[in-house]
Write a protein that holds these residues in place. Structure first.
Motif, PDB file in Angstrom:
ATOM      1  N   UNK A 129       8.280  -5.792  18.310  1.00 48.12           N
ATOM      2  CA  UNK A 129       7.545  -4.623  17.824  1.00 48.12           C
ATOM      3  C   UNK A 129       8.612  -3.714  17.232  1.00 48.12           C
ATOM      4  N   UNK A 130       8.356  -3.242  16.019  1.00 48.61           N
ATOM      5  CA  UNK A 130       9.280  -2.335  15.333  1.00 48.61           C
ATOM      6  C   UNK A 130       8.473  -1.084  15.015  1.00 48.61           C
ATOM      7  N   UNK A 131       9.018   0.092  15.314  1.00 48.55           N
ATOM      8  CA  UNK A 131       8.212   1.276  15.026  1.00 48.55           C
ATOM      9  C   UNK A 131       8.988   2.562  15.087  1.00 48.55           C
ATOM     10  N   UNK A 132       8.244   3.635  14.863  1.00 50.76           N
ATOM     11  CA  UNK A 132       8.864   4.955  14.850  1.00 50.76           C
ATOM     12  C   UNK A 132       9.503   5.222  16.216  1.00 50.76           C
ATOM     13  N   UNK A 133      10.758   5.651  16.188  1.00 49.74           N
ATOM     14  CA  UNK A 133      11.536   5.771  17.429  1.00 49.74           C
ATOM     15  C   UNK A 133      10.840   6.658  18.455  1.00 49.74           C
ATOM     16  N   UNK A 134      10.217   7.740  18.001  1.00 48.63           N
ATOM     17  CA  UNK A 134       9.575   8.683  18.923  1.00 48.63           C
ATOM     18  C   UNK A 134       8.399   8.063  19.665  1.00 48.63           C
ATOM     19  N   UNK A 135       7.782   7.052  19.051  1.00 50.78           N
ATOM     20  CA  UNK A 135       6.650   6.365  19.693  1.00 50.78           C
ATOM     21  C   UNK A 135       7.182   5.218  20.552  1.00 50.78           C
ATOM     22  N   UNK A 136       8.142   4.476  20.014  1.00 54.80           N
ATOM     23  CA  UNK A 136       8.687   3.300  20.711  1.00 54.80           C
ATOM     24  C   UNK A 136       9.285   3.662  22.066  1.00 54.80           C
TER      25      UNK A 136
ATOM     26  N   UNK B 142       0.820  -1.221   0.000  1.00 49.87           N
ATOM     27  CA  UNK B 142       0.000   0.000   0.000  1.00 49.87           C
ATOM     28  C   UNK B 142       0.848   1.263   0.000  1.00 49.87           C
ATOM     29  N   UNK B 143       2.162   1.117   0.194  1.00 48.63           N
ATOM     30  CA  UNK B 143       3.043   2.272   0.180  1.00 48.63           C
ATOM     31  C   UNK B 143       2.971   3.131   1.439  1.00 48.63           C
ATOM     32  N   UNK B 144       2.228   2.692   2.450  1.00 52.90           N
ATOM     33  CA  UNK B 144       2.131   3.519   3.662  1.00 52.90           C
ATOM     34  C   UNK B 144       3.230   3.149   4.650  1.00 52.90           C
ATOM     35  N   UNK B 145       3.481   4.031   5.608  1.00 54.56           N
ATOM     36  CA  UNK B 145       4.406   3.731   6.698  1.00 54.56           C
ATOM     37  C   UNK B 145       3.582   3.545   7.976  1.00 54.56           C
ATOM     38  N   UNK B 146       3.591   2.345   8.544  1.00 58.56           N
ATOM     39  CA  UNK B 146       2.857   2.173   9.801  1.00 58.56           C
ATOM     40  C   UNK B 146       3.627   2.870  10.931  1.00 58.56           C
ATOM     41  N   UNK B 147       2.932   3.186  12.022  1.00 53.42           N
ATOM     42  CA  UNK B 147       3.652   3.755  13.178  1.00 53.42           C
ATOM     43  C   UNK B 147       4.380   2.647  13.926  1.00 53.42           C
TER      44      UNK B 147
END
Ligand SMILES: Cc1ncc(COP(=O)(O)O)c(C=O)c1O
Length: 439
Positions: A290-297, A268-273
């Motif tokens: 769990x792999x994710x945006x550093x600011x959220x992780x 889908x070309x999106x970036x999940x959080x």
């Protein structure tokens, strides 16, 4: 029989006897699809305790993507075992965990800087993704989808959108979990229908400003192998951006090359959080992340995430080898070739049995399915036939899995290292079993 005796294997014990002992010793809730007791497994084949061989179209439910006992994975695990097997990553860590986190951060879709955290099972990864989303947003609500499967622990079970056998008998369920319809064209649910229903949840059940996370499988697994349309994933991304909701894609079944992309979200070309991964990550060793945006992780406090066996050294060593094998052997591309081979054969099978095979789903690499119906009617699931077909397949040396909210989907999850010859041989067995059952 003395107390010590049941732990010893008696030579010559066959499948039926083991099944009898299993039923007596293991709770019925932990059911098994086939009374087949595995002696050894190599690449895309299994051999049972009676010496019978099976072509494996299930890979232990999408786990051994790199094949059973992949020599490179086995070598990495043996080398790690010779060093140490456990210290706890939360006490005295090791380089393999750091290297694996770096690799996952690099592989995850999108350009935002990523961080990872490790656990042991898929359900734990799901639980932790919601903990992280809640810590980041300070909100409580979670939205999941009908037919979705996210695991058997309490919160993961609450998110799961299928009652039998996952939820009945197990309530009360965690609060603040809501479900919306998943778009399935074949069942008459459009992307528009699904998004409208999600907007209705925001009006009826919970304000979007109270929602911490939306969790979605990019291809529903247990639910029946339905790929989320790209425009649906993009719409979810927009809704999450608009309301500050964390978008979690559950890649536990779809990950690690299975769908013809490294992760199915890439379609889908999106970036999940956040993204949950398990199963195929370590080729048969228990590991999840769990792999994710550093600011959220980084929202939870130190010590708030983890577990004794989180990111075990054995699992990390295996996972690093799995990633290397997928890259070196071009397994992402191979998944697409496998999908194409199945598609051609299954469409030919559907042409011969048009009132039984209602749908062939083979547009997400080696995550392939057929849906069985009665008289070509999408609303009359052929669950009994599906059960009979799985049983007949095992009898004829083919390990097969079913799925689906109505139990009428045969799913094909072969190792990405399977040969064309074995695919053809396995599909010949399926073809013959179906013909015999429909006679
Ligand atoms: C999409 C998805 N999420 C979560 C899980 C739960 O993983 P586990 O069984 O390792 O807890 C599964 C397992 O089938 C799955 O397919």
């Amino acid at each position: 029989m003395s107390a010590a005796e049941p732990t010893r294997a008696r030579p010559g014990t066959g499948n039926a006897e083991w099944q009898e002992r299993k039923v007596a010793a293991i709770a019925r809730g932990q059911g098994n699809i086939a009374p087949v007791y595995v002696e050894r497994a190599m690449n895309a084949e299994l051999w049972d305790v009676e010496g019978k061989r099976y072509i494996d179209f299930g890979t232990g439910i999408a786990v051994c993507n790199t094949g059973h006992s992949n020599p490179k994975v086995v070598a990495a695990v043996k080398a790690q075992l010779d060093k140490f097997s456990h210290t706890c990553v939360m006490v005295t860590p090791y380089d393999t965990a750091v290297r694996l986190a770096e690799a996952l951060n690099e592989l995850a879709p999108g350009s935002t800087a990523k961080k990872s955290m490790f656990v042991t099972t898929g359900a734990e990864a799901v639980e932790n993704s919601i903990k992280i989303a809640r810590a980041h947003t300070g909100r409580r609500g979670v939205i999941a989808f009908n037919g979705g499967f996210h695991g058997r622990t309490l919160l993961a079970m609450g998110l799961t959108g299928k009652i039998t056998p996952y939820k009945n008998l197990f309530g009360p369920f965690p609060g603040e979990v809501y479900h919306a319809p998943f778009p399935i064209d074949y069942h008459g649910v459009s992307v528009d229908d699904s998004i409208k229903a999600l907007q209705a949840v925001f009006k009826i059940d919970i304000a979007p400003s109270d929602v911490a996370a939306i969790i979605v499988e990019p291809v529903q697994g247990e639910g029946g192998f339905y790929a989320a349309p790209n425009e649906f994933m993009q719409a979810l991304r927009n809704i999450c951006d608009e309301h500050g909701i964390v978008l979690v894609t559950d890649e536990i079944q779809t990950g690690f090359g299975r769908t013809g992309r490294f992760f199915a979200t890439e379609y889908s070309g999106i970036e999940p959080d956040l993204m949950t991964v398990a199963k195929g990550i370590a080729g048969g060793f228990p590991l999840a992340a769990v792999v994710g945006k550093a600011g959220i992780m980084d929202a939870p406090l130190p010590g708030g995430l983890g577990g004794t066996y989180a990111g075990s050294p054995i699992g990390c060593a295996a996972a690093l080898a799995v990633i290397e094998v997928i890259r070196d052997e071009g397994l992402v591309e191979r998944a697409n070739a496998i999908g194409a081979r199945f598609r051609e054969r299954l469409q030919a099978l559907k042409a011969r049995h048009p009132s039984t095979i209602g749908d062939v789903r083979a547009n997400r690499g080696a995550m392939i399915a057929i849906e069985l119906v009665e008289d070509g009617d999408v609303d009359r699931p052929a669950a009994d036939l599906t059960r009979a077909l799985v049983a007949a397949a095992y009898e004829h040396g083919l390990a097969l899995l079913s799925c689906g909210v109505n139990g009428n989907v045969i799913r094909f999850l072969p190792a990405l290292t399977i040969s064309d010859e074995l695919i053809d041989e396995g599909l010949d067995v399926l073809d013959a079993c179906l013909a015999e059952l429909l006679q």
